[in-house]
Scaffold this active site. Structure first.
Site, mmCIF file in Angstrom:
data_model
loop_
_atom_site.group_PDB
_atom_site.id
_atom_site.type_symbol
_atom_site.label_atom_id
_atom_site.label_comp_id
_atom_site.label_asym_id
_atom_site.label_seq_id
_atom_site.Cartn_x
_atom_site.Cartn_y
_atom_site.Cartn_z
ATOM 1 N N ARG A 22 0.808 -1.218 0.000
ATOM 2 C CA ARG A 22 0.000 0.000 0.000
ATOM 3 C C ARG A 22 0.837 1.262 0.000
ATOM 4 O O ARG A 22 0.545 2.216 -0.730
ATOM 5 C CB ARG A 22 -0.962 -0.024 1.205
ATOM 6 C CG ARG A 22 -1.869 1.200 1.333
ATOM 7 C CD ARG A 22 -2.461 1.675 0.026
ATOM 8 N NE ARG A 22 -3.038 0.624 -0.789
ATOM 9 C CZ ARG A 22 -3.185 0.705 -2.100
ATOM 10 N NH1 ARG A 22 -2.768 1.783 -2.762
ATOM 11 N NH2 ARG A 22 -3.727 -0.280 -2.773
ATOM 12 N N GLU A 38 5.162 39.782 -9.337
ATOM 13 C CA GLU A 38 3.788 39.566 -9.779
ATOM 14 C C GLU A 38 3.092 40.898 -10.007
ATOM 15 O O GLU A 38 3.201 41.816 -9.184
ATOM 16 C CB GLU A 38 3.042 38.763 -8.719
ATOM 17 C CG GLU A 38 1.560 38.566 -8.999
ATOM 18 C CD GLU A 38 0.864 37.886 -7.833
ATOM 19 O OE1 GLU A 38 1.038 36.665 -7.672
ATOM 20 O OE2 GLU A 38 0.163 38.592 -7.066
ATOM 21 N N LYS A 45 2.885 24.914 -4.332
ATOM 22 C CA LYS A 45 1.660 24.329 -3.777
ATOM 23 C C LYS A 45 1.784 22.809 -3.800
ATOM 24 O O LYS A 45 1.096 22.103 -4.545
ATOM 25 C CB LYS A 45 0.445 24.809 -4.559
ATOM 26 C CG LYS A 45 0.215 26.311 -4.429
ATOM 27 C CD LYS A 45 -0.971 26.773 -5.260
ATOM 28 C CE LYS A 45 -1.163 28.283 -5.140
ATOM 29 N NZ LYS A 45 -2.284 28.774 -5.951
ATOM 30 N N ASP A 82 -0.712 37.779 -13.295
ATOM 31 C CA ASP A 82 -1.586 36.972 -12.443
ATOM 32 C C ASP A 82 -3.057 37.171 -12.778
ATOM 33 O O ASP A 82 -3.546 38.302 -12.851
ATOM 34 C CB ASP A 82 -1.339 37.329 -10.975
ATOM 35 C CG ASP A 82 -2.063 36.394 -10.027
ATOM 36 O OD1 ASP A 82 -1.983 35.171 -10.236
ATOM 37 O OD2 ASP A 82 -2.690 36.881 -9.074
ATOM 38 N N LYS A 114 5.075 38.894 -4.490
ATOM 39 C CA LYS A 114 3.659 38.766 -4.786
ATOM 40 C C LYS A 114 2.891 39.967 -4.232
ATOM 41 O O LYS A 114 3.469 40.875 -3.637
ATOM 42 C CB LYS A 114 3.135 37.441 -4.228
ATOM 43 C CG LYS A 114 3.946 36.233 -4.715
ATOM 44 C CD LYS A 114 3.201 34.945 -4.585
ATOM 45 C CE LYS A 114 2.215 34.798 -5.708
ATOM 46 N NZ LYS A 114 1.536 33.477 -5.702
#
Length: 292
Positions: A98, A195, A133, A227, A165
């Site tokens: 597994r 960004e 992410k 963005d 960002k």
């Protein structure tokens, strides 16, 4: 993946599954001397990744197991394809099954979805790029899976490149003060990406570096992240970026999916970053058939 990092992932996954008691089901139901051969088979189309992780899992459980791969990382898979053969202690195969298939399926799912996006932008200059992410603890494996699927890695963490960002700009007092701090503090070997959400922000950024170039100074920014823009907005911004006196990479991000990626690529993006490559994939379906 580096060996210490791979060993850590496998050790953690096995400890989670085996706890202090080990595989009590296999120990109580399968004779200690039972041996067998297991076949890992793909049950759907995809692109293989996770070979090293699955191998390390089987070897961690029992280094005497014999493992032969019929497919290599990056190979295309079809339903019914034999992927690998594992021979040795039946208990060991069942204990490792597994965890090995979890890693193999998860990473193959990433490589498979990446390959779909790569195929969709084929014929353009756009590269499909991952993001940060990722699943905590699995970043290196997941980014390798993106490579196996034909994609490209973005930065690995907060330590290897600067990506400014909207929150950095907001908390830093605005775009120009942030650019001034970057000009004063970022080293010449550190890549900088900023960004922007609007054409007005883009113009401010380009004007800042155009003035530096005119003054005989090096530009601060190496890449611009456009963005959450529509394809027509991307095309407008890319055209403006191409007129800039210093080379700039035009990256696009934000809500990209299989329906929008082609238009964004055709709009002139150099790179299209997609968080869903790693955070929203379906596990590839593998089966393991054991013959004793």
């Amino acid at each position: 993946m580096n060996r210490p990092g791979l060993d850590r992932v496998v050790r953690t996954a096995l400890e989670e599954d085996l706890g202090l008691g080990g595989d009590i089901t296999s120990r109580l139901t399968v004779p200690d001397d039972a041996a067998g051969t297991a076949y890992i088979v793909s049950r759907q189309t995809g692109v293989l990744s996770g070979v090293d992780a699955a191998t390390a899992t089987f070897m961690a459980v029992d280094p005497d197991l014999q493992l032969a791969w019929a497919k290599a990382a990056g190979d295309k898979l079809a339903p019914g394809d034999l992927v690998a053969t594992v021979s040795g202690s039946a208990r060991s195969v069942l204990t490792a099954e597994r965890t090995a298939l979890n890693l193999l399926g998860h990473l193959t799912g990433i490589a498979s979805r990446t390959s779909v996006f790569v195929d969709l932008v084929d014929g353009t200059n756009a590269r499909i790029v991952d993001t940060r992410k990722t699943t905590p603890g699995l970043r290196e494996l997941e980014k390798q899976a993106v490579l196996d699927g034909g994609g490209t890695n973005h930065r690995f963490g907060l330590y290897d490149a600067i990506l400014v960002k909207d929150n950095h700009i907001g908390l830093g007092g605005g775009l120009v003060p942030v650019l001034e701090r970057l000009a004063a503090g970022s080293g010449h070997l550190v890549r900088v990406e900023v960004e922007v959400d609007t054409t007005a922000q883009l113009e401010t950024l380009l004007a800042f570096d155009a003035q530096r170039v005119a003054d005989g100074q090096a530009p601060v920014v190496h890449a611009v992240l456009l963005d959450n823009m529509e394809a027509w907005e991307v095309a407008t911004c890319v055209a403006r970026i191409r007129r800039h006196p210093a080379p700039l990479i035009a990256e696009v991000s934000g809500g990209v999916n299989e329906e929008t990626v082609q238009d964004l690529a055709r709009a002139g993006a150099d790179a299209i970053s997609i968080g869903a490559l790693t955070h929203s994939v379906r596990c590839h379906d593998f089966g393991l058939d054991l013959q004793v």
